[in-house]
Design a protein around this motif. Structure first.
Motif, PDB file in Angstrom:
ATOM      1  N   LEU A  70       9.325   3.067  -2.681  1.00 54.86           N
ATOM      2  CA  LEU A  70      10.781   3.012  -2.565  1.00 54.86           C
ATOM      3  C   LEU A  70      11.234   2.832  -1.122  1.00 54.86           C
ATOM      4  O   LEU A  70      12.240   2.168  -0.866  1.00 54.86           O
ATOM      5  N   VAL A  71      10.503   3.414  -0.206  1.00 52.46           N
ATOM      6  CA  VAL A  71      10.822   3.155   1.203  1.00 52.46           C
ATOM      7  C   VAL A  71      10.642   1.668   1.500  1.00 52.46           C
ATOM      8  O   VAL A  71      11.465   1.047   2.176  1.00 52.46           O
ATOM      9  N   ILE A 118       0.841  -1.199   0.000  1.00 50.31           N
ATOM     10  CA  ILE A 118       0.000   0.000   0.000  1.00 50.31           C
ATOM     11  C   ILE A 118       0.883   1.259   0.000  1.00 50.31           C
ATOM     12  O   ILE A 118       0.953   1.987   0.984  1.00 50.31           O
ATOM     13  N   PRO A 119       1.546   1.543  -1.145  1.00 46.71           N
ATOM     14  CA  PRO A 119       2.485   2.669  -1.178  1.00 46.71           C
ATOM     15  C   PRO A 119       1.874   4.043  -0.916  1.00 46.71           C
ATOM     16  O   PRO A 119       2.512   4.864  -0.250  1.00 46.71           O
ATOM     17  N   PRO A 120       0.647   4.340  -1.382  1.00 41.75           N
ATOM     18  CA  PRO A 120       0.114   5.669  -1.057  1.00 41.75           C
ATOM     19  C   PRO A 120      -0.068   5.865   0.449  1.00 41.75           C
ATOM     20  O   PRO A 120       0.160   6.954   0.973  1.00 41.75           O
ATOM     21  N   VAL A 121      -0.489   4.810   1.134  1.00 41.46           N
ATOM     22  CA  VAL A 121      -0.655   4.904   2.590  1.00 41.46           C
ATOM     23  C   VAL A 121       0.702   5.094   3.261  1.00 41.46           C
ATOM     24  O   VAL A 121       0.846   5.890   4.192  1.00 41.46           O
ATOM     25  N   ALA A 122       1.712   4.385   2.757  1.00 41.06           N
ATOM     26  CA  ALA A 122       3.059   4.536   3.318  1.00 41.06           C
ATOM     27  C   ALA A 122       3.584   5.946   3.086  1.00 41.06           C
ATOM     28  O   ALA A 122       4.222   6.536   3.962  1.00 41.06           O
ATOM     29  N   PRO A 125      -0.418  16.810   3.394  1.00 40.79           N
ATOM     30  CA  PRO A 125       0.608  15.774   3.292  1.00 40.79           C
ATOM     31  C   PRO A 125       0.972  15.385   1.858  1.00 40.79           C
ATOM     32  O   PRO A 125       2.113  15.029   1.591  1.00 40.79           O
ATOM     33  N   ILE A 126       0.033  15.490   0.927  1.00 43.20           N
ATOM     34  CA  ILE A 126       0.351  15.137  -0.461  1.00 43.20           C
ATOM     35  C   ILE A 126       1.347  16.139  -1.046  1.00 43.20           C
ATOM     36  O   ILE A 126       2.332  15.758  -1.690  1.00 43.20           O
ATOM     37  N   ALA A 127       1.097  17.425  -0.824  1.00 40.34           N
ATOM     38  CA  ALA A 127       2.045  18.443  -1.308  1.00 40.34           C
ATOM     39  C   ALA A 127       3.396  18.278  -0.628  1.00 40.34           C
ATOM     40  O   ALA A 127       4.446  18.478  -1.251  1.00 40.34           O
ATOM     41  N   GLY A 128       3.364  17.904   0.633  1.00 35.09           N
ATOM     42  CA  GLY A 128       4.618  17.693   1.352  1.00 35.09           C
ATOM     43  C   GLY A 128       5.376  16.474   0.876  1.00 35.09           C
ATOM     44  O   GLY A 128       6.589  16.369   1.077  1.00 35.09           O
ATOM     45  N   ALA A 129       4.673  15.554   0.203  1.00 35.67           N
ATOM     46  CA  ALA A 129       5.336  14.338  -0.283  1.00 35.67           C
ATOM     47  C   ALA A 129       6.414  14.647  -1.312  1.00 35.67           C
ATOM     48  O   ALA A 129       7.438  13.965  -1.371  1.00 35.67           O
ATOM     49  N   SER A 140       1.682   8.206   5.443  1.00 32.78           N
ATOM     50  CA  SER A 140       2.126   7.943   6.821  1.00 32.78           C
ATOM     51  C   SER A 140       3.478   8.585   7.092  1.00 32.78           C
ATOM     52  O   SER A 140       3.669   9.223   8.135  1.00 32.78           O
ATOM     53  N   ALA A 141       4.404   8.415   6.156  1.00 32.96           N
ATOM     54  CA  ALA A 141       5.735   9.008   6.330  1.00 32.96           C
ATOM     55  C   ALA A 141       5.639  10.524   6.413  1.00 32.96           C
ATOM     56  O   ALA A 141       6.279  11.159   7.268  1.00 32.96           O
ATOM     57  N   THR A 142       4.820  11.121   5.556  1.00 36.34           N
ATOM     58  CA  THR A 142       4.669  12.581   5.556  1.00 36.34           C
ATOM     59  C   THR A 142       4.065  13.062   6.870  1.00 36.34           C
ATOM     60  O   THR A 142       4.530  14.045   7.455  1.00 36.34           O
ATOM     61  N   ILE A 143       3.051  12.374   7.342  1.00 29.84           N
ATOM     62  CA  ILE A 143       2.386  12.787   8.587  1.00 29.84           C
ATOM     63  C   ILE A 143       3.312  12.611   9.791  1.00 29.84           C
ATOM     64  O   ILE A 143       3.383  13.495  10.657  1.00 29.84           O
ATOM     65  N   VAL A 144       4.028  11.508   9.840  1.00 33.46           N
ATOM     66  CA  VAL A 144       4.953  11.287  10.967  1.00 33.46           C
ATOM     67  C   VAL A 144       6.034  12.360  10.980  1.00 33.46           C
ATOM     68  O   VAL A 144       6.344  12.938  12.032  1.00 33.46           O
TER      69      VAL A 144
END
Length: 197
Positions: free
Chosen positions: A169-170, A44-48, A101-105, A51-55
């Motif tokens: 990639l993560v 589930i890469p979009p969730v990852a 979070p999407i823009a921050g990605a 999640s990474a952006t929010i954390v």
């Protein structure tokens, strides 16, 4: 080199090898955790990515708030304004990542590229440093090479691929790192059970 220096050198090498061998369980545990997290990120890469952006946003925000509190508690200390600016910047960046979070990605993807480059170089050096003690040192070198290749792939796909590529990639990075650590751990376990030469 005298006989005593040679013996001291051998004893030092044996102690270092023994210390590395004693850590095989920690390497294996970390490797398994990285493998599981990597598989989840790939599934589930979009969730990852989110999640990474929010954390990371939460970490920036919390560090900014902590910096703000410590800045005002020591308001008479030199560098007050610099500390204040740094704390406010942490809060603003954290809020931006949390709110969008999407823009921050995309920004985090650039940071991830830098991380993959550094991680790749350090993994290669780690593997080379272990070549005398562990026959599976090549796994760690291969993991470092994969990190460098992932950095190039990620850089080539910006900005369109940032929403899914970050998580994917993560995940790939975690799987290769986990597999390398697990391989080293299992080799260390085997060599730890052998009598010393």
């Amino acid at each position: 080199m005298s006989l005593n220096e040679t013996l001291d050198q051998r004893q030092l090498e044996q102690k270092a090898a023994s210390a590395i061998h004693d850590q095989w369980g920690f390497y294996l545990t970390e490797g398994i955790i990285l493998l599981v997290l990597g598989l989840l990120a790939i599934l589930i890469p979009p969730v990852a990515t989110l999640s990474a952006t929010i954390v990371i946003g939460a970490v920036f925000f919390a560090s900014g708030v902590a910096g703000l509190i410590s800045t005002f508690s020591g308001h008479r200390a030199p560098g007050f304004w610099w500390s204040l600016i740094s704390a406010v910047l942490g809060i603003v960046v954290g809020l931006m990542l949390l709110v969008q979070p999407i823009a921050g990605a995309v920004s985090l993807t650039l940071v991830l590229i830098a991380f993959f480059i550094a991680e790749g170089v350090f993994s290669i050096f780690f593997g080379v440093d272990h070549r005398r003690h562990v026959s599976t040192w090549g796994w760690m070198v291969a993991s470092g090479v994969v990190d460098l290749v992932l950095a190039v792939i990620l850089l080539a796909g910006l900005p369109g691929d940032a929403a899914w590529a970050l998580g994917l990639l993560v995940g790939i990075n975690l799987i290769f790192g986990g597999a390398a650590l697990a391989a080293i751990a299992l080799r260390l376990r085997t060599s730890a059970s052998l009598p010393p030469a």
